[in-house]
Design an enzyme around this catalytic site. Structure first.
Site, short mmCIF file in Angstrom:
data_model
loop_
_atom_site.label_atom_id
_atom_site.label_comp_id
_atom_site.label_asym_id
_atom_site.label_seq_id
_atom_site.Cartn_x
_atom_site.Cartn_y
_atom_site.Cartn_z
CB CYS A 18 16.87 -6.25 9.11
SG CYS A 18 16.13 -5.17 7.87
CB CYS A 38 2.88 -7.44 0.25
SG CYS A 38 3.16 -7.83 2.00
CG ASP A 39 7.46 -3.54 3.69
OD1 ASP A 39 8.35 -3.34 2.84
OD2 ASP A 39 7.59 -3.24 4.89
CB CYS A 49 -10.65 -22.35 13.76
SG CYS A 49 -10.00 -21.61 15.28
#
Length: 370
Positions: free
Chosen positions: A22, A274-275, A318
Site C-alpha cells: 500500500c 497529488c495523491d 527520444c
C-alpha cells in the site's frame, strides 16, 4: 475555475486491510500525523461549500483512502445533503469512489445507484494472486469477499471498473489476469504499477522495469486480438495511448507530461497537490479557512507543478516522447548522473518498439468502424 477535481480522504489512512504494498500507508508513515481519523461534519460541509464557490461548470468528488467506506454509509448520506444544500448554481456534479470492496453491502449499493457513482474495485487477479498481498487485519485473504462485491455490483447495475496493482507476482501472470477479468465479465480495467516505499529497498512485491515491460507486452497482445476482432474491452492505459495515436489528448494525469491542478483533501481539511505527495512539505493549506482557489495559487502548488515539467535531455531526444511524455513524477528517480529518470523508461521503450505498429492498426480499425 471552470471544472474542479477533488480527491477526498474521508477516513484518512484508516483501512480494514493490510495490503503489503500500500503506497498510502507509506505516505502516512512519512508525515507527523499518520492518521487524521474520520472527517468531521464541519470540515466536510466547509469543503463542499468551498468547492461550489470555486467551480463554475462542474465538480468531480472522488473518494479514496485508506478505505473510504470506513467512514460509514451515513457519512456519505450527509455528504449528499451538503451537496444539495450548497449546489445553488445547479452545476454538474460527478461522484466516484475507490474501494477494496470488503465492506460493501446493500445500503452502499443503494447509495451508489441513487447518485450514479463510478466505483473502482481493487482486484489483483485470481484468488492466488489477489490473496498474496491483499490481506485483512488478521492476515486472511480477501478475494472471496471482493469477487462477491463485483457480482453484486453487476447484478445491481452499479457502474464499476477493476483496478489491479501490477506487483511482481501480477507482472508474471499478465495473460492469466487479463483472461480472468474478461471471463468474469469485467470490461473496464486499470493496471497501475506497484510503487516501492519512499525509502526504497526491494520487497517480494517490488516491480522491476523488466517485469513491467513483460506485463505490458503480454496484456497488450491479448487486448489487441480482442479489439481487432470487435470485442469491447477497455484498459485505461492502452485506451489513452490510442487516443494519442489519433492525435487526441490523454485523460489520465500520469500521461499528460506534467502535473495538473488537483486537490487532495485529507480528513482534517488540509489540501495537497497529488495523491502520491500527501506529505507535510506539500501541504497547501486548509479548506476550513482558505478558499480552494487561493490554495491552488499557493507557492507550494506553483513549485510542485513547475517541478513536474522538467524533462531530461534523454527524454527530449527520444522518438517516443510524444507518447511517453516522461511519465508520472512519482515514477522518477535520480540516476548516477544526478538526472531525474523514469524508473520504467526501458519498459516503455521496449513496449513501444514492439507494439507501436499494432497501436496504429487499432487506431485505423477504430476510425473505420466508428
Amino acid at each position: 475555475m471552470k471544472n474542479l477535481n477533488l480527491l477526498i480522504k474521508p477516513a484518512s489512512s484508516s483501512c480494514n486491510l493490510r495490503c503489503r504494498y500500500c503506497f498510502y500507508h507509506d505516505v502516512a508513515d512519512n508525515r507527523k500525523i499518520p492518521n487524521y481519523g474520520i472527517m468531521n461534519d464541519t470540515t466536510f460541509e466547509n469543503m463542499v461549500k468551498n468547492a461550489f464557490q470555486t467551480a463554475e461548470n462542474s465538480v468531480n468528488f472522488a473518494f479514496q483512502g485508506g478505505e473510504p467506506t470506513c467512514a460509514g454509509v451515513d457519512f456519505f448520506k450527509r455528504f449528499h445533503e451538503f451537496v444539495e444544500k450548497h449546489n445553488t448554481k445547479n452545476i454538474t456534479v460527478n461522484f466516484s469512489l475507490q474501494t477494496n470492496g470488503t465492506l460493501i453491502n446493500k445500503e452502499w449499493i443503494s447509495l451508489f445507484k441513487k447518485y450514479n457513482y463510478l466505483v473502482g474495485l481493487s482486484i489483483d487477479g485470481n484468488r492466488e494472486i489477489h490473496d498474496k498481498f491483499r490481506l485483512d487485519a488478521e492476515g486472511n485473504g480477501t478475494f472471496r469477499k471482493v469477487l462477491k462485491t463485483a457480482k453484486d455490483f453487476s447484478k445491481a447495475g452499479v457502474e464499476f471498473n477493476v483496478l489491479c496493482v501490477v506487483n511482481k507476482v501480477a507482472a508474471e501472470n499478465g495473460i492469466l489476469i487479463y483472461n480472468f477479468f474478461k471471463n468474469n465479465g469485467f470490461r473496464y480495467f486499470q493496471f497501475i504499477p506497484c510503487l516501492d516505499s519512499f525509502e526504497g529497498g526491494e520487497e517480494d512485491f517490488s516491480l522491476t522495469a523488466d517485469d513491467y515491460g513483460k506485463f505490458l507486452d503480454e496484456t497488450f497482445d491479448e487486448w489487441y486480438k480482442d479489439i481487432i476482432s470487435g470485442k469491447k474491452v477497455s484498459i485505461r492505459y492502452f485506451d489513452n495511448l490510442i487516443r494519442m495515436v489519433l492525435g487526441q489528448e490523454p485523460e489520465a494525469c500520469d500521461m499528460v507530461g506534467h502535473c495538473n491542478l488537483n486537490g487532495i483533501i485529507e480528513a482534517d481539511g488540509s489540501m495537497y497537490p497529488c495523491d502520491f505527495y500527501v506529505l507535510d512539505e506539500y501541504k497547501l493549506g486548509n479548506v476550513n479557512d482558505t478558499s480552494i482557489k487561493e490554495l491552488f495559487k499557493s507557492d507550494v502548488e506553483k513549485s510542485f507543478l513547475q517541478s513536474s515539467i522538467n524533462t531530461n535531455s534523454k527524454c527530449k531526444m527520444c522518438k517516443y516522447l510524444k507518447l511517453c511524455r516522461s511519465g508520472c513524477r512519482r515514477h522518477k528517480e535520480m540516476n548516477s548522473e544526478g538526472v531525474w529518470e523514469n524508473r520504467f523508461c526501458s519498459s516503455y521503450m521496449s513496449f513501444f518498439d514492439k507494439n507501436l505498429p499494432k497501436m496504429i492498426k487499432i487506431a485505423e480499425f477504430l476510425l473505420k468502424n466508428q
